[in-house]
Motif scaffolding. Structure first.
Motif, short mmCIF file in Angstrom:
data_model
loop_
_atom_site.label_atom_id
_atom_site.label_comp_id
_atom_site.label_asym_id
_atom_site.label_seq_id
_atom_site.Cartn_x
_atom_site.Cartn_y
_atom_site.Cartn_z
N SER A 75 0.83 -1.20 0.00
CA SER A 75 0.00 0.00 0.00
C SER A 75 0.87 1.25 0.00
CB SER A 75 -0.92 0.01 1.22
OG SER A 75 -1.60 1.25 1.32
N LYS A 76 0.56 2.15 -0.92
CA LYS A 76 1.23 3.45 -0.96
C LYS A 76 0.62 4.39 0.09
CE LYS A 76 3.46 7.02 -3.01
NZ LYS A 76 2.76 8.17 -2.44
N GLU A 77 -0.71 4.35 0.24
CA GLU A 77 -1.39 5.22 1.19
C GLU A 77 -0.95 4.93 2.62
OE1 GLU A 77 -5.54 4.69 0.44
OE2 GLU A 77 -5.58 6.13 -1.22
N LYS A 78 -0.81 3.64 2.97
CA LYS A 78 -0.37 3.28 4.32
C LYS A 78 1.07 3.71 4.56
CE LYS A 78 -3.47 -0.65 5.19
NZ LYS A 78 -4.07 -0.10 6.42
N ALA A 79 1.89 3.68 3.52
CA ALA A 79 3.28 4.14 3.66
C ALA A 79 3.31 5.64 3.92
CB ALA A 79 4.08 3.79 2.40
N ASP A 80 2.50 6.39 3.17
CA ASP A 80 2.43 7.84 3.37
C ASP A 80 1.93 8.17 4.77
OD1 ASP A 80 3.27 8.16 0.77
OD2 ASP A 80 1.26 8.53 -0.04
N PHE A 81 0.91 7.43 5.22
CA PHE A 81 0.36 7.65 6.55
C PHE A 81 1.40 7.35 7.63
CE2 PHE A 81 -1.77 6.49 10.44
CZ PHE A 81 -2.83 7.38 10.54
N SER A 82 2.09 6.23 7.49
CA SER A 82 3.08 5.81 8.48
C SER A 82 4.20 6.83 8.59
CB SER A 82 3.65 4.44 8.10
OG SER A 82 4.64 4.03 9.03
N ARG A 83 4.67 7.33 7.44
CA ARG A 83 5.75 8.32 7.44
C ARG A 83 5.30 9.62 8.11
NH1 ARG A 83 5.91 9.23 2.54
NH2 ARG A 83 7.22 7.51 1.87
N ARG A 84 4.10 10.07 7.76
CA ARG A 84 3.59 11.31 8.35
C ARG A 84 3.31 11.14 9.83
NH1 ARG A 84 4.20 16.43 8.82
NH2 ARG A 84 2.27 17.68 8.98
N TRP A 85 2.81 9.97 10.22
CA TRP A 85 2.54 9.70 11.63
C TRP A 85 3.82 9.81 12.46
CZ3 TRP A 85 -1.93 9.44 14.19
CH2 TRP A 85 -1.92 8.92 15.49
N ASP A 86 4.92 9.29 11.93
CA ASP A 86 6.21 9.38 12.62
C ASP A 86 6.63 10.85 12.78
OD1 ASP A 86 6.35 6.65 12.81
OD2 ASP A 86 7.67 6.40 11.08
N GLU A 87 6.42 11.65 11.73
CA GLU A 87 6.77 13.07 11.80
C GLU A 87 5.94 13.78 12.86
OE1 GLU A 87 7.89 13.51 7.01
OE2 GLU A 87 6.05 14.38 7.82
N LEU A 88 4.65 13.45 12.93
CA LEU A 88 3.77 14.10 13.90
C LEU A 88 4.08 13.65 15.32
CD1 LEU A 88 0.43 13.91 11.89
CD2 LEU A 88 1.85 15.94 12.28
N ARG A 89 4.49 12.40 15.48
CA ARG A 89 4.90 11.92 16.80
C ARG A 89 6.10 12.73 17.30
NH1 ARG A 89 6.57 7.32 15.52
NH2 ARG A 89 4.69 6.05 15.82
N ASN A 90 7.05 12.98 16.41
CA ASN A 90 8.22 13.77 16.78
C ASN A 90 7.84 15.21 17.10
OD1 ASN A 90 9.93 11.58 16.38
ND2 ASN A 90 10.33 12.08 14.25
N ALA A 91 6.89 15.76 16.33
CA ALA A 91 6.43 17.12 16.58
C ALA A 91 5.78 17.23 17.95
CB ALA A 91 5.45 17.56 15.49
N PHE A 92 5.04 16.20 18.34
CA PHE A 92 4.40 16.18 19.66
C PHE A 92 5.46 16.12 20.76
CE2 PHE A 92 2.54 13.51 23.13
CZ PHE A 92 1.66 14.47 23.62
N SER A 93 6.47 15.27 20.57
CA SER A 93 7.53 15.13 21.57
C SER A 93 8.33 16.42 21.71
CB SER A 93 8.47 13.98 21.17
OG SER A 93 7.78 12.75 21.13
N ASP A 94 8.58 17.08 20.58
CA ASP A 94 9.38 18.31 20.59
C ASP A 94 8.56 19.55 20.90
OD1 ASP A 94 11.44 16.66 19.83
OD2 ASP A 94 11.29 17.15 17.70
N GLU A 95 7.23 19.40 20.97
CA GLU A 95 6.32 20.53 21.17
C GLU A 95 6.50 21.58 20.08
OE1 GLU A 95 6.65 22.10 25.09
OE2 GLU A 95 6.06 20.23 26.06
N SER A 96 6.78 21.11 18.88
CA SER A 96 7.00 22.03 17.77
C SER A 96 5.69 22.37 17.06
CB SER A 96 7.99 21.43 16.76
OG SER A 96 7.56 20.16 16.32
N VAL A 97 5.72 23.46 16.31
CA VAL A 97 4.55 23.94 15.59
C VAL A 97 4.45 23.25 14.23
CG1 VAL A 97 3.47 25.97 14.53
CG2 VAL A 97 4.60 26.17 16.76
N ILE A 98 3.23 22.86 13.85
CA ILE A 98 2.99 22.22 12.56
C ILE A 98 1.93 23.01 11.80
CG2 ILE A 98 3.64 19.90 13.31
CD1 ILE A 98 0.65 19.34 13.73
N ASN A 99 1.87 22.81 10.50
CA ASN A 99 0.86 23.46 9.67
C ASN A 99 -0.26 22.48 9.33
OD1 ASN A 99 2.19 25.92 9.57
ND2 ASN A 99 3.38 25.33 7.77
#
Length: 198
Positions: A75-99
């Motif tokens: 699945s391409k969609e699941k790969a895109d989701f998994s990659r973005r999920w990892d990025e958002l997890r890091n953003a949550f840990s770092d308390e960084s701002v996202i768009n």
């Protein structure tokens, strides 16, 4: 876990993970991907915003090596989701701002598109002041902070208010740092009462 071969050396891949594959064919059914296993997988064309070309490298999510029909599921969609999920997890840990983009109103708040992943924005976290016209925020992009990240339920809650409070705090601290006794500053009258003005 299963062994694949790359440059005559074995490497090991597991199901339920993102791996890199090569496009080896495209037909009416979908895009055929080679991940170096004994058989190739096919991904429905609808999972691609833009169809890749032969020999393009594509990140795919390996669902299973073989289903009941002996087919590899990717699945391409699941790969895109998994990659973005990892990025958002890091953003949550770092308390960084996202768009993100506010896409629609729902009970209690809004749906925010964070790129592949959707989040919930409570109505109380939209602004640092009271809001009368909620619809004007629809389809607009804003900055957010992730305030809740539930890995198990894959649920994210964001706040726009949190980014605004941080900004106000920075401006307040900057103003206080530059204030001196007997200095003159410009202000805006917000309210008038019997005992004075705010």
């Amino acid at each position: 876990m299963s062994a694949c071969w790359w440059w005559d050396q074995p490497y090991y891949i597991q199901e339920k993970q993102v791996i890199e594959g090569t496009v080896v064919g495209i037909n009416d059914k979908g895009v055929i991907i080679d991940i170096g296993f004994k058989s190739e997988g096919i991904i429905d064309r609808s999972e691609f915003d833009t169809l890749p070309e032969i020999n393009d490298k594509v990140d795919v999510f390996l669902i299973t090596f073989e289903n009941r029909r002996g087919e590899m599921l990717l699945s391409k969609e699941k790969a895109d989701f998994s990659r973005r999920w990892d990025e958002l997890r890091n953003a949550f840990s770092d308390e960084s701002v996202i768009n993100g983009t506010i896409t629609k109103r729902i009970k209690g708040g809004f749906v925010v598109d964070l790129g592949v992943v959707n989040a919930f924005l409570p109505g109380s976290q939209l602004e640092s002041k009271s809001v009368t016209d909620y619809d004007k925020y629809l389809n607009n992009e804003y900055e957010f902070k992730i305030v809740k990240f539930n890995e198990f339920r894959q649920n994210i809650v964001v706040s726009r208010k949190a980014t605004m409070i941080d900004d106000l705090s920075e401006k307040r601290n900057e103003l206080l740092a530059n204030l001196e006794v007997n200095s003159t500053v410009e202000g805006l009258v917000k309210n008038i009462t019997d005992f004075g003005a705010f």
